[in-house]
Write an enzyme that holds these catalytic residues in place. Structure first.
Site, PDB file in Angstrom:
ATOM      1  N   ASP A  24       6.161   0.683  -1.117  1.00 43.05           N
ATOM      2  CA  ASP A  24       6.760   0.883   0.139  1.00 43.05           C
ATOM      3  C   ASP A  24       7.267   2.299   0.371  1.00 43.05           C
ATOM      4  OD1 ASP A  24       6.529  -0.235   3.203  1.00 43.05           O
ATOM      5  OD2 ASP A  24       8.467  -0.798   3.238  1.00 43.05           O
ATOM      6  N   ASP A  39       0.987   3.357   4.707  1.00 42.18           N
ATOM      7  CA  ASP A  39       2.512   2.923   4.178  1.00 42.18           C
ATOM      8  C   ASP A  39       2.678   2.431   2.396  1.00 42.18           C
ATOM      9  OD1 ASP A  39       2.636   1.624   5.951  1.00 42.18           O
ATOM     10  OD2 ASP A  39       4.746   2.049   6.513  1.00 42.18           O
ATOM     11  N   GLU A  40       1.862   1.454   2.219  1.00 39.88           N
ATOM     12  CA  GLU A  40       2.411   0.157   1.834  1.00 39.88           C
ATOM     13  C   GLU A  40       0.721  -0.199   0.889  1.00 39.88           C
ATOM     14  OE1 GLU A  40       3.812  -3.713   2.711  1.00 39.88           O
ATOM     15  OE2 GLU A  40       2.640  -3.625   4.606  1.00 39.88           O
TER      16      GLU A  40
END
Length: 385
Positions: free
Chosen positions: A15, A130-131
């Site tokens: 993350d 974003d992960e």
């Protein structure tokens, strides 16, 4: 409590730390250490002064219906979090710096960090801009060293930090990645499960929302350990068969989901569980902002992965946990936020909104890759039309 199964798998959840704000800090390093908020459709761009410095907008100056896209840890310390209305946020942190979102830059850095990871561990599952999940099971390297190598590769490629959780499954890896932010590395083995996971609040499990957490508290079930020790008949009585059985499994750290590396998703969706039950009329303005934010986030996911969809759908979970869905198939595929917002709004009008509800979701399905679509000018319209 049953013995927790730790199969011979190594699953990582990576993350990026305050990703959008982190990208902005690369551009404006003078803002490091300050309360910074990104968001707002009418937020002005920073103005470059004659001396080379920048003049930034302040959160207290904002006047509009926008929502927070992300915030730095300094802003979060003041109570400003993602999806919060900017006008409400301004009351908490009027002096915070406010920047407009730049999703093209965020997509660029997303591609960079994912490429860096894939150069080391190619089996990844995208979970958004974003992960990602990463299956490390077949890589013959010490777990700590491998994780450090991934973190270094991400930083070298982007200048940004990330947090990684590693465990036997996706459930525990996701919880772990949030435990030592920012720039964290958390490995959950059998002992760490007992010492670090079980004492956590039950709501730390992805899938236990505020309403379910409140019901658990009323049953004197506050931690994951409490949930793991709860009697099955009590959970069945209050949550129903399917959700109760899921609660019992995840409280034991059990999750058999695999890392899905397929490049052809069936749909993309975003949903939010509200802190309290919402009413369509009494909470109209807040719901309008939240609804628009969901549509924008789905559109961002589609654009980042270069997909468009023919079908737009919504989901509502009422206060009694009943779920209702509606969908609408469009004549042309889209990944435009305004088009998704209008179609989702039409779906919403086909549902009963007399009762309060606890969850709202937006989904785009029947996807096609953008490379397979002839280029047409995107349809433009106001999100509030």
């Amino acid at each position: 409590m049953k013995d927790v199964r730790f199969p011979d798998r190594r699953i990582a959840h990576l993350d990026m730390d305050m990703f959008f704000a982190g990208v902005e800090l690369l551009r404006y390093p003078e803002l490091r250490g300050q309360a910074l908020v990104v968001g707002g459709r009418s937020t002005p761009q920073p103005r470059r002064l004659a001396n080379g410095r920048h003049q930034f907008a302040r959160l207290g100056e904002y006047n509009g219906r926008g929502v927070v896209t992300t915030s730095t840890y300094e802003a979060r310390a003041l109570g400003v979090f993602s999806a919060m209305g900017l006008m409400k946020s301004a009351q908490l942190a009027p002096d915070a710096i406010l920047l407009p979102a730049d999703f093209e830059s965020y997509r660029h850095y997303s591609r960079l960090f994912k490429a860096a990871v894939m150069s080391i561990a190619p089996d990844i599952e995208n979970r958004g801009i974003d992960e990602i999940y990463i299956d490390l099971s077949t890589i013959e390297e010490d777990t700590d060293a491998l994780a450090q190598r991934l973190k270094t590769a991400v930083f070298d490629a982007t200048g940004l930090s990330c947090s990684i959780g590693i465990a036997a499954n996706k459930l525990l890896a996701k919880i772990a990645s949030d435990l030592d932010k920012p720039d964290g590395l958390t490995i959950i083995d059998r002992q760490a499960f007992q010492e670090r996971i079980l004492p956590l609040a039950a709501k730390k499990i992805n899938g236990i929302g505020p309403k379910a957490a409140l019901k658990l508290e009323k049953l004197d079930i506050r931690t994951i350990a409490d949930l793991a020790s709860a009697k099955a008949d009590i959970l069945l009585q209050h949550f129903g068969q399917s959700y109760a059985h899921w609660l019992m499994r995840v409280a034991q750290g059990q999750d058999d989901r695999v890392v899905v590396t397929s490049s052809t998703p069936k749909s993309m969706s975003r949903e939010t569980t509200f802190e309290r039950d919402m009413h369509a009329h009494q909470d109209k303005h807040y719901l309008s902002r939240a609804f628009t934010a969901l549509c924008e986030r789905v559109a961002q996911d589609l654009q980042q992965k270069r997909y468009q969809g023919h079908t737009v759908g919504i989901k509502i979970k009422y206060q009694d946990f009943r779920t209702a869905t509606r969908d609408l198939t469009l004549p042309h595929p889209t990944n435009d936020a305004a088009t998704i917002r209008r179609a989702a709004g039409r779906c919403l009008k086909r549902l009963s909104l007399d009762q309060r509800f606890r969850l709202l979701g937006v989904k785009v399905s029947n996807l096609i890759h953008s490379d397979e679509i002839e280029a047409d000018p995107p349809e433009q319209a106001s999100l509030f039309s």
